[in-house]
Design a protein around this motif. Structure first.
Motif, PDB file in Angstrom:
ATOM      1  N   ASP A 142       0.835  -1.203   0.000  1.00  0.00           N
ATOM      2  CA  ASP A 142       0.000   0.000   0.000  1.00  0.00           C
ATOM      3  C   ASP A 142       0.871   1.254   0.000  1.00  0.00           C
ATOM      4  N   SER A 143       1.970   1.224   0.755  1.00  0.00           N
ATOM      5  CA  SER A 143       2.841   2.402   0.864  1.00  0.00           C
ATOM      6  C   SER A 143       3.441   2.776  -0.477  1.00  0.00           C
ATOM      7  N   ILE A 146       0.644   4.442  -2.611  1.00  0.00           N
ATOM      8  CA  ILE A 146       0.364   5.793  -2.133  1.00  0.00           C
ATOM      9  C   ILE A 146       1.481   6.757  -2.526  1.00  0.00           C
ATOM     10  N   ARG A 147       2.733   6.296  -2.524  1.00  0.00           N
ATOM     11  CA  ARG A 147       3.876   7.144  -2.882  1.00  0.00           C
ATOM     12  C   ARG A 147       3.946   7.406  -4.379  1.00  0.00           C
ATOM     13  N   ASN A 149       3.746   8.581  -8.074  1.00  0.00           N
ATOM     14  CA  ASN A 149       3.278   9.698  -8.889  1.00  0.00           C
ATOM     15  C   ASN A 149       2.493   9.182 -10.098  1.00  0.00           C
ATOM     16  N   ASN A 172      -6.127   3.604  -1.373  1.00  0.00           N
ATOM     17  CA  ASN A 172      -6.628   4.977  -1.304  1.00  0.00           C
ATOM     18  C   ASN A 172      -5.636   5.949  -1.948  1.00  0.00           C
ATOM     19  N   VAL A 173      -5.311   5.691  -3.198  1.00  0.00           N
ATOM     20  CA  VAL A 173      -4.326   6.474  -3.942  1.00  0.00           C
ATOM     21  C   VAL A 173      -4.823   7.905  -4.135  1.00  0.00           C
ATOM     22  N   GLY A 174      -3.891   8.868  -4.102  1.00  0.00           N
ATOM     23  CA  GLY A 174      -4.245  10.270  -4.222  1.00  0.00           C
ATOM     24  C   GLY A 174      -4.868  10.607  -5.567  1.00  0.00           C
ATOM     25  N   GLU A 175      -5.700  11.650  -5.589  1.00  0.00           N
ATOM     26  CA  GLU A 175      -6.439  11.999  -6.802  1.00  0.00           C
ATOM     27  C   GLU A 175      -5.529  12.543  -7.896  1.00  0.00           C
ATOM     28  N   ASN A 176      -4.326  13.006  -7.561  1.00  0.00           N
ATOM     29  CA  ASN A 176      -3.396  13.532  -8.566  1.00  0.00           C
ATOM     30  C   ASN A 176      -2.486  12.457  -9.158  1.00  0.00           C
ATOM     31  N   THR A 177      -2.586  11.232  -8.653  1.00  0.00           N
ATOM     32  CA  THR A 177      -1.765  10.147  -9.187  1.00  0.00           C
ATOM     33  C   THR A 177      -2.254   9.768 -10.587  1.00  0.00           C
TER      34      THR A 177
END
Length: 216
Positions: A142-143, A146-147, A149, A172-177
């Motif tokens: 998961d880490s 999440i990291r 790009n 729960n990946v960021g919306e900008n990924t």
């Protein structure tokens, strides 16, 4: 270490210096660099022999981050984009190497399977190409997701997209990924599946342009 054009993902078309690290425990069936999987003691060579390799082989050398950057400078490369790949580069702590390249004005990108902790500078562009249910039976962390790009997922069938959906829900990946699908081995059926899915979800399509162009 060699200079070429980045053939896939966000940086497609960007002149790049690839630094290919040895060893990978993942075991992808379609891997096109299987010579990097092991670091057998009898295959170790001095750096000068590794730098002049013209074809794939399991030979490798042990060097420091400073030695890699010094060799980059001596080689007279023009590209300022550094792609750290493998093997699986994240089995190593890449903070010293990424920091050393950044200190001379380069930008680093890591290409990783996501099965090892990502240890690199904050400025490094991290491309996670998640490898699910491979021979090595390693979980995608998961880490790492999440990291990332950029998440550049290899696809052969719908099952691969289902695996990606499960990873995205869990991490729960960021919306900008950036999410990109990459057809495996230029197969037409996989390519069409990726095209259809990218249009439906507003994702990106990543084509391995270096294979179509027959460049390294």
């Amino acid at each position: 270490m060699f200079e070429t054009i980045q053939g896939e993902g966000v940086f497609t078309g960007v002149p790049s210096v690839f630094v290919r690290l040895q060893e990978c425990p993942v075991g992808c069936a379609w891997c096109d660099t299987k010579q990097t999987w092991e670091a057998e003691p009898e295959q170790e060579r001095p750096l000068n022999e590794i730098l002049v390799k013209t074809e794939d082989s399991p030979t490798w050398c042990s060097v420091t981050a400073d030695e890699i950057v010094e060799q980059y400078r001596k080689s007279g490369f023009n590209a300022k984009h550094i792609v750290i790949t493998g093997g699986e580069p994240c089995i190593y702590d890449l903070k010293p190497l990424s920091a050393a390249f950044e200190a001379i004005g380069c930008q680093c990108q890591i290409e990783t399977s996501g099965t090892s902790e990502v240890r690199t500078s904050d400025a490094t562009w991290v491309t996670v190409s998640p490898k699910v249910a491979m021979k090595g039976k390693l979980p995608v962390l998961d880490s790492a997701m999440i990291r990332a790009n950029e998440i550049k997922h290899p696809v052969a069938t719908q099952k691969d997209i289902d695996h990606l959906d499960a990873l995205l829900d869990k991490a729960n990946v960021g919306e900008n990924t950036i999410i990109a699908l990459q057809p495996i081995s230029q197969k037409s059926r996989a390519t069409q599946l990726c095209i259809d899915t990218c249009i439906e979800r507003n994702w990106r399509l990543s084509i391995q342009t270096h294979k179509y162009l027959s460049i390294a």
